[in-house]
Scaffold this active site. Structure first.
Site, mmCIF file in Angstrom:
data_model
loop_
_atom_site.group_PDB
_atom_site.id
_atom_site.type_symbol
_atom_site.label_atom_id
_atom_site.label_comp_id
_atom_site.label_asym_id
_atom_site.label_seq_id
_atom_site.Cartn_x
_atom_site.Cartn_y
_atom_site.Cartn_z
ATOM 1 C CB CYS A 1 -1.081 -0.111 1.234
ATOM 2 S SG CYS A 1 -0.200 -0.286 2.743
ATOM 3 C CG HIS B 1 -8.417 5.257 13.518
ATOM 4 N ND1 HIS B 1 -8.781 4.140 13.761
ATOM 5 C CD2 HIS B 1 -7.683 5.515 12.375
ATOM 6 C CE1 HIS B 1 -8.681 3.271 12.648
ATOM 7 N NE2 HIS B 1 -8.072 3.917 11.724
#
Length: 720
Positions: free
Chosen positions: A29, A642
Site C-alpha cells: 500500500c 480514528h
C-alpha cells in the site's frame, strides 16, 4: 543512514520472511509491504527490524506480516517481485468457498470486468517500454525540427549514411516493437516471455521478410490497386501463406500471445514437470509460429487494409462524417497498431490525387491526445507528482514537437481509464469543427505536430480545429482528474509522506506508519504540510507517556471545549468525540497507537455510534471509508479521530459520514454515524481513538482516563 542498495534490501527481506517459498502472496500500500505467508512463524522479526531501509514490522493473525518501508515501498516491492528467486513464490494455500467467491467478486473492479482486464493487458504490455519509446520519439522530434528548419531532409529517400544511422536509433524501437510487446504480454499472462518473443521474431527474421517481393521459388507477388501496395504469397508445404513485414505491428503480438497462453498452459498440464522445460517451449513454437505466419499475422494486415478501403469510400461519399470518424477511430487504432496501414493510404493519396485528406482530421485526434497529456501534466504540477510530471513532460514534448502519440497513450492514457472518455470529447469537437469548415488537406506526408502546421491547407482551419481539440481534452482531464477520488487521496498521502521525510519535517517518527491504515499517513501528512510546524522529534517509546505528560488519571476539568488557543498556562480542552469509557492508549490493541507513535491521546470504548468533533477547527482529512478524521485547530494543534481498529477494511460499510475535507467545524458538530454492531460483527475492536499528532510540538498533552463520559466532555488537555 541507509547504506543498503534496493536490490540487497529486497534479498534480505526475502530471507527474513522465510524465503520466497514461504510467500503465498505479496502486495503493498502507501508505505508497507503486506505479506501473506504460508507459515508466519518463519519470519525473523528481529532481523527484519534491524535492516537499514526497514522502519518496522507488524506481525498479524492468519500468517499475515507487514514490513514498513515508507515512501520507497513501490521500488522495494518491484525489486522483490523481479528477483529471480521469486519464481517459486506465490503458491496459494487452499481457499474456502467463501474466499473463492470473494476473490471473484473483487475482480469486478469496474462495471465490466472484461474491459478492465483488456485495458490492463494493453497497459502492462506497453508500460515497460515507456523509456525506450520516449527515447525514440524524442530522436524523431529533434529530426523533425531540423527538417522543419530546412537543415536536413528527414524523409528523403537518399539520405547520407549519417542520417541513415540516426534513423536506425529510433527505428530499432518502432520496428522491433512487436517482439518487445510479445515479451511483455507473455509475462503479463504468466507464461515464458521468451517463447512469446521468439514466436514473434520468427516472422520478422531476414529469412522471412527477404521472401517479400523476391523471386524465391514458390513466392508470387501481386499489387493491391486500392492501396498501391505489393502483396506476396509463399506456398509452404503446399499451403498459401501471405508474407508481410510485421515491423511496428503490435496488434499481431497481442493477439498471438493471447492464444499462445492457452497453448502454453495446456501443454504444461499435459507434460510431466521434469520434461516441461524442453517440450513445452518446443511444442509452443511448433504450433504458434505457423499459426502466426499463416493466420494471426495476415488477419492483422487484412484488418488494416480493409479499414483503408472503407475510409477511402467514406471520404468520397460522406466527407463530413469522415472528418468526425477519423479522430474518433484513431484512439482505438493506435494502441492496437491498426493505424499503420493508413500511412500507405496517405502516401497513395498524395501520389495519385496530389493531396491527402486523412492527415488533417487525424491531426485533431493527435492534438486531443496531447491536450489530455497537458491536463495530466498540469495536475502533476498541482499535486507535486514528480514521476508523472516527468512522464507527461516527455510525452508532451514528443507529441507537440514530433507528432508521436505512443508515449502519451502507453505511458499515461491506457493506465488511467478516466482519460479516454474525456480525450474522445476533444476528438469529437476537433472533428466536428474540421468537418463543418470543409476539411483540411496536405500535399506532404507529415507528422501532425506544431512544427508541421504550415503544410496543411487551409492552415487557419487546421489551427482552429486542433486548438479546439487540444484545449477541450486538457480542460476536461484537468478539472475531472485522471485519478479517482480514492486514488488521488492515496497518491497525495504517499507524496506528502515522502516530502516530509525528504525535507526532515516528519511530524511522526518512522514507526508511525506501521499502522494498517494509509489514511493515517494522509491525515498527518496533510496536517504537517499545511501547518509546517513539525520538528521530526522522536515519539515516546511504547507504553511511555509523551513528553510533558504528568501521567494518566488526572481528573478532567468541566470547562467545555471552545477552540481557544492553547497556552502554557491555559490548555486547550479536547472533548470526547463519542460517549463511553475513557482508557489510556497503552490499553488499546493497536501497537502503533499504544506506542504513542501517532501522538498522545485517549481511547474511548463507545456506548453509541454518534461521533462528533472534539474541538473547533478545519477538517484536513476525511477518510472515504468514514473511519478517520484529521482536524487542525486555529493554533495548529493537529487532532486525529480514528473509529475502531483496522476498520479501513470495512470499506465504509456501517459508516455514514456527514462532513467533508476542508470544512470548518465547531466542537460538537456531527462527523459520522457509526453502526457499532456492524464493526464488532466484522471482528474489529470498536474503541475510538483520539490523539494529538504533533504532540512533540506541545509543552504537554494530558489525557484524563478512567471515567465514563458523554460526547463533549473534556478528556485531553493540550498546552503549547
Amino acid at each position: 543512514m541507509n547504506t543498503s542498495t534496493p536490490e540487497a534490501l529486497a534479498e534480505k527481506i526475502l530471507r527474513g520472511v522465510g524465503g520466497p517459498e514461504n510467500i503465498e502472496s505479496l502486495t503493498h500500500c502507501a508505505t508497507r509491504l503486506r505479506f501473506q505467508l504460508h507459515d508466519g512463524e518463519k519470519a525473523d522479526q528481529a532481523a527484519l527490524d534491524a535492516l537499514d531501509g526497514v522502519m518496522g514490522t507488524v506481525p498479524q493473525s492468519g500468517d499475515r506480516f507487514q514490513i514498513v518501508i515508507g515512501g520507497a515501498v513501490a521500488g522495494v516491492y518491484s525489486d522483490i517481485m523481479n528477483s529471480p528467486s521469486m519464481s517459486g513464490a506465490g503458491t496459494p494455500r487452499p481457499q474456502s468457498d467463501a474466499e473463492v467467491k470473494a476473490e471473484i467478486r473483487a475482480k469486478g473492479r469496474g462495471r465490466f470486468a472484461w474491459l478492465d482486464n483488456f485495458f490492463e493487458y494493453l497497459s502492462d504490455s506497453f508500460r515497460p517500454l515507456l523509456g525506450v519509446l520516449l527515447g525514440a520519439s524524442l530522436i524523431i522530434a529533434i529530426a523533425s525540427m531540423l527538417d522543419a528548419f530546412g537543415i536536413v531532409d528527414f524523409r528523403s529517400a537518399d539520405k547520407s549514411a549519417t542520417w541513415v544511422f540516426v534513423d536506425s536509433m529510433w527505428r530499432s524501437v518502432l520496428y522491433f516493437l512487436p517482439i518487445m510487446v510479445a515479451y511483455n504480454a507473455a509475462k503479463k499472462l504468466k507464461i515464458d516471455p521468451w517463447v512469446g518473443a521468439t514466436v514473434m521474431a520468427a516472422v520478422m527474421t531476414p529469412n522471412f521478410t527477404g521472401m517479400i517481393g523476391s523471386k524465391t521459388p514458390g513466392v508470387t507477388t501481386t499489387t493491391n490497386t486500392t492501396l498501391g501496395t505489393s502483396e506476396s504469397v509463399a506456398h509452404v508445404f503446399g499451403l498459401p501463406m501471405q508474407l508481410n513485414d510485421y515491423g511496428g505491428q503490435v496488434f499481431v503480438p497481442l493477439l498471438m500471445v493471447a492464444l499462445l497462453a492457452l497453448v502454453y498452459k495446456g501443454l504444461k498440464r499435459i507434460f510431466p514437470e521434469n520434461v516441461q522445460m524442453v517440450f513445452v517451449p518446443f511444442f509452443s513454437m511448433l504450433i504458434m509460429i505457423p499459426l502466426t505466419a499463416f493466420l494471426i499475422g495476415p488477419m492483422g494486415v487484412w484488418a488494416g487494409n480493409g479499414l483503408g478501403t472503407g475510409l477511402s469510400w467514406l471520404n468520397g461519399h460522406a466527407p463530413i462524417v469522415f472528418a468526425i470518424v477519423i479522430p474518433m477511430l484513431y484512439p482505438f487504432l493506435v494502441p492496437l497498431g491498426l493505424h499503420w496501414p493508413l500511412n500507405a493510404l496517405m502516401l497513395v493519396n498524395i501520389n495519385t490525387l496530389g493531396y491527402d485528406f486523412i492527415q488533417g482530421p487525424m491531426g485533431t485526434w493527435n492534438f486531443a491526445c496531447f491536450g489530455a497529456t497537458a491536463g495530466v501534466l498540469l495536475l502533476s504540477i498541482r499535486h507535486r507528482e514528480k514521476d508523472m510530471r516527468q512522464t507527461a513532460t516527455g510525452a508532451l514534448a514528443a507529441g507537440l514537437l514530433g507528432g508521436i502519440s505512443e508515449p502519451s497513450l502507453y505511458g499515461i492514457h491506457l493506465r488511467f481509464k478516466r482519460i479516454y472518455p474525456r480525450m474522445l470529447v476533444g476528438c469529437l469537437v476537433g472533428g466536428v469543427i474540421i468537418g463543418l469548415l470543409g476539411g483540411v488537406n496536405t500535399k506532404a506526408f507529415a507528422f501532425t505536430s506544431l512544427l508541421t502546421i504550415p503544410v496543411f491547407e487551409p492552415m487557419i482551419k487546421y489551427i482552429i480545429s486542433i486548438s479546439a481539440a487540444f484545449f477541450t481534452s486538457m480542460a476536461l482531464v484537468y478539472f475531472a482528474d485522471y485519478r479517482t477520488k480514492e486514488e488521488r487521496a492515496q497518491v497525495n498521502a504517499e507524496r506528502d509522506t515522502a516530502e516530509a521525510a525528504a525535507g526532515g519535517k516528519a511530524f511522526v517518527p518512522a514507526q508511525a506508519v506501521a499502522a494498517d491504515d494509509r489514511e493515517l499517513v494522509a491525515v498527518g501528512a496533510a496536517a504537517a504540510g499545511a501547518a509546517g510546524t513539525a520538528t521530526g522529534a522522536e515519539a515516546p517509546s511504547a507504553g511511555t507517556p509523551a513528553a510533558g505528560t504528568p501521567g494518566t488519571g488526572t481528573p478532567a476539568t468541566s470547562t467545555p471545549a471552545t477552540g481557544t488557543p492553547a497556552t502554557a498556562g491555559k490548555g486547550l480542552e479536547l472533548t470526547a468525540p463519542v460517549a463511553g469509557q475513557v482508557v489510556g492508549l497503552g490499553e488499546v490493541e493497536d501497537p502503533v497507537f499504544a506506542s504513542r507513535a501517532l501522538g498522545e491521546g485517549v481511547g474511548i470504548e463507545p456506548s453509541d455510534g454518534h461521533v462528533v468533533a472534539p474541538v473547533d477547527g478545519e477538517l484536513i482529512t476525511v477518510a472515504d471509508t468514514g473511519h478517520a478524521f484529521g482536524i487542525r485547530t486555529a493554533n495548529g494543534v493537529e487532532v486525529l479521530i480514528h473509529v475502531g481498529i483496522d476498520t479501513v477494511k470495512m470499506q465504509g460499510k456501517g459508516f455514514d459520514v456527514r462532513v467533508a475535507a476542508g470544512q470548518k467545524i465547531s466542537a460538537g458538530d456531527l462527523l459520522a454515524e457509526v453502526d457499532l454492531a456492524a464493526v464488532r460483527a466484522a471482528g474489529h475492536p470498536a474503541v475510538t481513538l483520539m490523539t494529538v499528532l504533533n504532540t512533540a510540538d506541545m509543552t504537554s498533552v494530558e489525557p484524563h482516563v478512567g471515567q465514563d463520559v458523554t460526547a463533549g466532555t473534556p478528556v485531553v488537555t493540550v498546552r503549547r
